[in-house]
Motif scaffolding. Structure first.
Motif, PDB file in Angstrom:
ATOM      1  N   SER A  93       0.717   6.734  12.572  1.00 42.68           N
ATOM      2  CA  SER A  93      -0.396   7.670  12.380  1.00 42.68           C
ATOM      3  C   SER A  93      -0.087   8.750  11.351  1.00 42.68           C
ATOM      4  N   VAL A  94       1.176   8.883  10.963  1.00 38.77           N
ATOM      5  CA  VAL A  94       1.576   9.932  10.023  1.00 38.77           C
ATOM      6  C   VAL A  94       1.169   9.553   8.603  1.00 38.77           C
ATOM      7  N   ASP A  95       0.641  10.520   7.856  1.00 44.07           N
ATOM      8  CA  ASP A  95       0.250  10.280   6.471  1.00 44.07           C
ATOM      9  C   ASP A  95       1.483   9.936   5.629  1.00 44.07           C
ATOM     10  N   PRO A  96       1.301   9.121   4.569  1.00 40.33           N
ATOM     11  CA  PRO A  96       2.445   8.804   3.700  1.00 40.33           C
ATOM     12  C   PRO A  96       2.987  10.065   3.041  1.00 40.33           C
ATOM     13  N   ILE A 112      11.289  -5.408  -5.650  1.00 40.26           N
ATOM     14  CA  ILE A 112      10.274  -6.449  -5.443  1.00 40.26           C
ATOM     15  C   ILE A 112       8.900  -5.871  -5.145  1.00 40.26           C
ATOM     16  N   ALA A 113       8.776  -4.553  -5.012  1.00 41.31           N
ATOM     17  CA  ALA A 113       7.515  -3.950  -4.558  1.00 41.31           C
ATOM     18  C   ALA A 113       6.718  -3.350  -5.712  1.00 41.31           C
ATOM     19  N   THR A 114       5.454  -3.742  -5.797  1.00 40.48           N
ATOM     20  CA  THR A 114       4.493  -3.096  -6.693  1.00 40.48           C
ATOM     21  C   THR A 114       3.621  -2.196  -5.822  1.00 40.48           C
ATOM     22  N   TYR A 115       3.686  -0.884  -6.069  1.00 39.05           N
ATOM     23  CA  TYR A 115       3.041   0.055  -5.153  1.00 39.05           C
ATOM     24  C   TYR A 115       2.129   1.030  -5.901  1.00 39.05           C
ATOM     25  N   PRO A 116       1.163   1.643  -5.183  1.00 41.24           N
ATOM     26  CA  PRO A 116       0.251   2.588  -5.844  1.00 41.24           C
ATOM     27  C   PRO A 116       0.960   3.908  -6.113  1.00 41.24           C
ATOM     28  N   TYR A 117       0.982   4.295  -7.374  1.00 32.48           N
ATOM     29  CA  TYR A 117       1.700   5.498  -7.779  1.00 32.48           C
ATOM     30  C   TYR A 117       0.726   6.656  -7.906  1.00 32.48           C
ATOM     31  N   HIS A 118       1.008   7.725  -7.163  1.00 33.94           N
ATOM     32  CA  HIS A 118       0.138   8.897  -7.170  1.00 33.94           C
ATOM     33  C   HIS A 118       0.804  10.105  -7.824  1.00 33.94           C
ATOM     34  N   GLY A 119       1.883   9.880  -8.553  1.00 32.84           N
ATOM     35  CA  GLY A 119       2.469  10.960  -9.330  1.00 32.84           C
ATOM     36  C   GLY A 119       1.596  11.270 -10.531  1.00 32.84           C
ATOM     37  N   PRO A 120       1.965  12.262 -11.340  1.00 37.54           N
ATOM     38  CA  PRO A 120       1.135  12.665 -12.479  1.00 37.54           C
ATOM     39  C   PRO A 120       0.859  11.500 -13.421  1.00 37.54           C
ATOM     40  N   ASP A 179       0.833  -1.196   0.000  1.00 39.68           N
ATOM     41  CA  ASP A 179       0.000   0.000   0.000  1.00 39.68           C
ATOM     42  C   ASP A 179       0.876   1.258   0.000  1.00 39.68           C
ATOM     43  N   GLU A 180       0.245   2.414   0.278  1.00 37.79           N
ATOM     44  CA  GLU A 180       0.985   3.678   0.237  1.00 37.79           C
ATOM     45  C   GLU A 180       2.116   3.753   1.261  1.00 37.79           C
ATOM     46  N   PHE A 181       2.022   2.960   2.316  1.00 35.27           N
ATOM     47  CA  PHE A 181       3.076   2.928   3.336  1.00 35.27           C
ATOM     48  C   PHE A 181       4.122   1.853   3.049  1.00 35.27           C
ATOM     49  N   PHE A 182       3.969   1.158   1.933  1.00 32.57           N
ATOM     50  CA  PHE A 182       4.805   0.019   1.546  1.00 32.57           C
ATOM     51  C   PHE A 182       4.610  -1.174   2.486  1.00 32.57           C
ATOM     52  N   SER A 183       3.449  -1.203   3.154  1.00 31.99           N
ATOM     53  CA  SER A 183       3.053  -2.371   3.928  1.00 31.99           C
ATOM     54  C   SER A 183       2.514  -3.426   2.972  1.00 31.99           C
ATOM     55  N   VAL A 184       2.933  -4.683   3.162  1.00 27.42           N
ATOM     56  CA  VAL A 184       2.460  -5.757   2.300  1.00 27.42           C
ATOM     57  C   VAL A 184       0.976  -5.979   2.557  1.00 27.42           C
ATOM     58  N   ILE A 185       0.199  -5.946   1.503  1.00 24.99           N
ATOM     59  CA  ILE A 185      -1.251  -6.085   1.628  1.00 24.99           C
ATOM     60  C   ILE A 185      -1.603  -7.474   2.140  1.00 24.99           C
ATOM     61  N   GLY A 186      -2.399  -7.499   3.189  1.00 27.14           N
ATOM     62  CA  GLY A 186      -2.833  -8.765   3.765  1.00 27.14           C
ATOM     63  C   GLY A 186      -1.971  -9.274   4.899  1.00 27.14           C
ATOM     64  N   LEU A 187      -0.873  -8.564   5.208  1.00 28.27           N
ATOM     65  CA  LEU A 187       0.015  -8.991   6.288  1.00 28.27           C
ATOM     66  C   LEU A 187       0.196  -7.864   7.297  1.00 28.27           C
ATOM     67  N   GLN A 188       0.440  -8.233   8.546  1.00 28.21           N
ATOM     68  CA  GLN A 188       0.685  -7.256   9.598  1.00 28.21           C
ATOM     69  C   GLN A 188       2.179  -7.121   9.858  1.00 28.21           C
ATOM     70  N   ASP A 189       2.643  -5.880   9.996  1.00 25.84           N
ATOM     71  CA  ASP A 189       4.025  -5.591  10.388  1.00 25.84           C
ATOM     72  C   ASP A 189       5.053  -6.088   9.380  1.00 25.84           C
ATOM     73  N   VAL A 190       4.656  -6.148   8.109  1.00 29.81           N
ATOM     74  CA  VAL A 190       5.563  -6.581   7.047  1.00 29.81           C
ATOM     75  C   VAL A 190       5.535  -5.547   5.921  1.00 29.81           C
ATOM     76  N   TYR A 191       6.708  -5.162   5.462  1.00 31.62           N
ATOM     77  CA  TYR A 191       6.848  -4.175   4.388  1.00 31.62           C
ATOM     78  C   TYR A 191       7.663  -4.773   3.246  1.00 31.62           C
ATOM     79  N   ALA A 192       7.509  -4.210   2.058  1.00 29.37           N
ATOM     80  CA  ALA A 192       8.338  -4.593   0.913  1.00 29.37           C
ATOM     81  C   ALA A 192       8.687  -3.331   0.133  1.00 29.37           C
TER      82      ALA A 192
END
Length: 546
Positions: free
Chosen positions: A450-453, A412-420, A395-408
Motif C-alpha cells: 500500500s506504500v507509494d513508490p 534487465i528492467a525497463t522502468y518509468p523514469y520520473h526524474g527531470p 511499473d513504478e514498483f518494479f513489478s513486471v507488467i502483466g504478471l502477479q507477484d513478479v518483479y524485475a
C-alpha cells in the motif's frame, strides 16, 4: 551485545545552528569522533563516516527533513535512526542517544562501535510463515532486496539462485581496480547472510512457470515461490568479427572469473600491449587500472570522444586528455575490422586491425562494448513479453507488467523514469547503484504494497583520472551542455539540459555538488538552465524539509 555506557563529548555546549553538521571528539577513546547534527531543532549523534567507502559525512548534504547524503557516491541515511535511505550503503549508521548534564554533553554507546564508526548490531532473523521470496541473480540488486526485507522486518523465507559461486559483491571494483578476490569484494560476509536466514543456491535458472509460481534450474531442481524477483543482470556483448571469438587472449569483464583471467594473462610482466575495444565506462576504467600497472594500453572507440553518448564530446575529450597524461593511447572515431594471430593458423591474438588498415599490436584484448539483458531463460515464455532489447518492462514498483507477484530490477528492467526530463518515459539504466535502489524499492513493496513508490535519482561514479560523479539521466535526450571549469584539469561541472530542464549533472573535484543536485532533482527543485547560466550556486540552495 557490548556494554553500553556514557561518553563525554569534547565541546562546551550544544550550540549548532539548525541544519549544521560538526565532527566532535569523544573523551576517553583515542581518535574517536562522532557526527553531531541539528535538524528541526533536534540533535542527533551518528557515525561520522559513510558505511560504503568511508567518506566524511560532515561534508555531505543534510536536508531539513533529516536525510544525510554521502558526498561521494549518493548513499543516504536518516539522521533520526541511522537507517539506510538510498544505496550504495551496505549498512546503517550507528545512532547514539544524547544527554546533557552538569554542563556537559554525553552520548551513550559501546566503545567498539564508537571507535569503528560503524553500526555493530547485526541483523538476526528466524524464518516464520509461508511466504517465500525467490531472487534470481546474486548481484547488487539482490543485496538491496535482502537487506531491505530483513531490515524491514520481513520474516518469510528468502532464497537466492545465482550462477556466480560467491555472495553479492561490489562489482564496481572489478573494472576500477581489477580485484579478483570475491571475499575482498563481498558486501556482507557469510555469517551475516546466515544470521539473516538467506539461502544461497549456486545454479542457473532455465525456466519460469509463472502460473504455477515455480522456477526450474539447470541442475533439474524446482523452487516454488510466493514472490519472485528477476535480477539476472547483463551479459557482456562480444564482437562477431574475424578472430574475436576464436583466438585466445580476448576477454570480456563482468565477473570475478573474468578478472582472474585478465590478471593471469597480464601476469607480472610490465609493458604488455593491451587493446581495449570500447570507450564505455567499463572500457575506460579497465584501461586506467591497467595503465596503473605499467602496461601499454590503447583504447579504440567508435565515438568522437570517450563516453560521448553519456557526457558529451567536450567533457569526454577532457577526460581523454587526463588519461593520455598517464600514457593511455586513443583511436577514436575508429571501427574494428578483425583480430589476428602472430602467424596464420596461430591460436593467440597478436594484433587488432582497424578498418582504416591501422594495425595495433595486442598481447591481449579486452572488450568493453556494452551488455545485453540476461533474459535468455525468459525467451519463448508465453506469459512475459520482452522488450526489443531483451529487457522486461516494469511499473513504478518494479513489478513486471502483466504478471502477479513478479518483479524485475537492474540491467534487465525497463522502468518509468520520473526524474527531470523523464516524464514517466520507459528507460533502462545499467548502473550498479540503480539496481540496488530498485532492490530496496521491491523490498518495501513486498513488505507493504500500500506504500507509494519512493523516488530515487540515478547516481553513478567512475575513476577516470579524477573521481567522476554523475546524477540524473540523459536517456530521454538533451539538447545543450553548460560547462563550468575544464575537464582536462580534473575540476569541472557539466549541466545537461533539455529545454529549460537540467536532466543530468557530471562533475569532478566539486563534491558534494552532484549529491546536492540529486537531492534537488528528487524534490523537483533543480534550478533551470537559465538560472544555471546566470550563475546560481547550486550548493547554496536550501534543501529544507519537504
Amino acid at each position: 551485545m557490548a556494554a553500553q555506557q556514557q561518553y563525554k563529548l569534547i565541546l562546551p555546549s550544544l550550540d549548532l545552528q539548525d541544519g549544521e553538521k560538526r565532527e566532535v571528539e569523544v573523551e576517553g577513546i583515542d581518535k574517536a569522533k562522532i557526527l553531531l547534527v541539528k535538524v528541526a531543532d533536534k540533535y542527533h549523534a551518528l557515525s561520522p563516516r559513510c558505511t560504503h567507502y568511508g567518506a566524511p559525512l560532515v561534508k555531505g548534504v543534510l536536508t531539513g527533513d533529516g536525510r544525510l547524503t554521502c558526498p561521494w557516491h549518493g548513499a543516504c541515511f536518516s539522521v533520526a535512526t541511522g537507517d539506510i535511505e538510498n544505496a550504495p550503503a551496505p549498512g546503517p549508521l550507528a545512532h547514539f542517544p544524547i544527554t546533557e548534564k552538569d554542563g556537559a554533553v554525553y552520548i551513550e554507546g559501546d566503545e567498539d562501535t564508537i571507535k569503528s564508526g560503524y553500526h555493530s548490531g547485526d541483523l538476526q532473523c528466524a524464518v516464520e510463515g509461508q511466504e517465500h521470496v525467490v531472487i534470481v541473480g546474486g548481484g547488487s540488486g539482490c543485496f538491496g532486496i535482502v537487506d531491505g526485507l530483513r531490515r524491514g522486518g520481513f520474516q518469510g523465507r528468502v532464497t537466492v539462485i545465482s550462477k556466480e559461486p560467491h555472495l553479492p559483491i561490489d562489482r564496481t571494483k572489478l573494472s576500477k581496480a581489477l580485484i579478483a578476490d570475491a571475499n575482498k569484494l563481498a558486501l556482507r560476509n557469510s555469517a551475516w547472510f546466515k544470521a539473516t536466514s538467506v539461502d544461497f543456491v549456486t545454479d542457473e535458472v532455465t525456466a519460469v512457470d509463472f502460473g504455477g509460481k515455480r522456477v526450474s534450474t539447470a541442475s533439474g531442481k524446482d523452487f516454488p515461490y510466493t514472490k519472485l524477483v528477476l535480477a539476472t543482470g547483463g551479459i557482456p556483448r562480444t564482437l562477431g568479427l574475424e578472430g574475436f571469438s576464436t583466438l585466445e587472449g580476448v576477454f570480456v569483464l563482468r565477473t570475478v572469473s573474468d578478472v582472474k583471467s585478465i590478471n593471469a594473462a597480464v601476469g607480472e610482466k610490465k609493458g604488455s600491449q593491451i587493446v581495449v575495444i570500447g570507450s564505455s565506462f567499463i572500457g575506460m576504467e579497465v584501461a586506467k587500472a591497467l595503465a596503473g600497472k605499467e602496461q601499454n594500453v590503447t583504447v579504440v572507440g567508435m565515438e568522437k570522444a570517450p563516453l560521448e553518448r553519456v557526457i558529451g564530446a567536450e567533457v569526454g575529450t577532457g577526460l581523454q586528455k587526463q588519461l593520455e597524461s598517464v600514457g593511455i593511447k586513443f583511436f577514436m572515431g575508429a571501427s574494428v575490422e578483425s583480430a589476428s594471430p602472430q602467424q596464420p593458423g596461430g591460436t593467440k591474438v597478436a594484433a587488432v586491425r582497424l578498418k582504416d588498415r591501422t594495425e595495433l599490436p595486442a598481447d591481449l584484448v579486452i572488450l568493453g562494448v556494452g551488455v545485453a539483458p540476461a533474459t535468455e531463460y525468459l525467451k519463448g515464455n508465453p506469459d512475459v513479453q520482452l522488450e526489443r532489447d531483451g529487457s522486461v518492462r516494469v511499473d513504478e514498483f518494479f513489478s513486471v507488467i502483466g504478471l502477479q507477484d513478479v518483479y524485475a530490477i537492474g540491467d534487465i528492467a525497463t522502468y518509468p523514469y520520473h526524474g527531470p526530463g523523464g516524464n514517466g518515459s520507459y528507460i533502462r539504466i545499467e548502473h550498479w547503484n540503480v539496481a540496488q535502489n530498485a532492490g530496496r524499492a521491491v523490498a518495501a513493496h513486498i513488505k507493504d504494497p500500500s506504500v507509494d513508490p519512493k523516488p530515487f535519482i540515478p547516481v553513478f561514479w567512475s575513476a577516470l583520472g579524477g573521481q567522476l560523479r554523475y546524477c540524473g539521466s540523459t536517456a530521454s535526450g538533451y539538447d545543450d551542455t553548460i560547462l563550468k571549469g575544464k575537464p582536462e584539469d580534473g575540476k569541472f561541472a557539466a549541466y545537461y539540459t533539455k529545454g529549460e530542464t537540467v536532466v543530468a549533472i557530471a562533475s569532478m573535484g566539486m563534491d558534494p555538488l552532484v549529491m546536492q543536485a540529486s537531492e534537488l532533482m528528487r524534490r523537483g527543485n533543480m534550478p533551470s538552465k537559465t538560472e544555471i547560466n546566470s550563475g546560481i550556486d547550486v550548493l547554496r540552495i536550501s534543501v529544507s524539509a519537504e
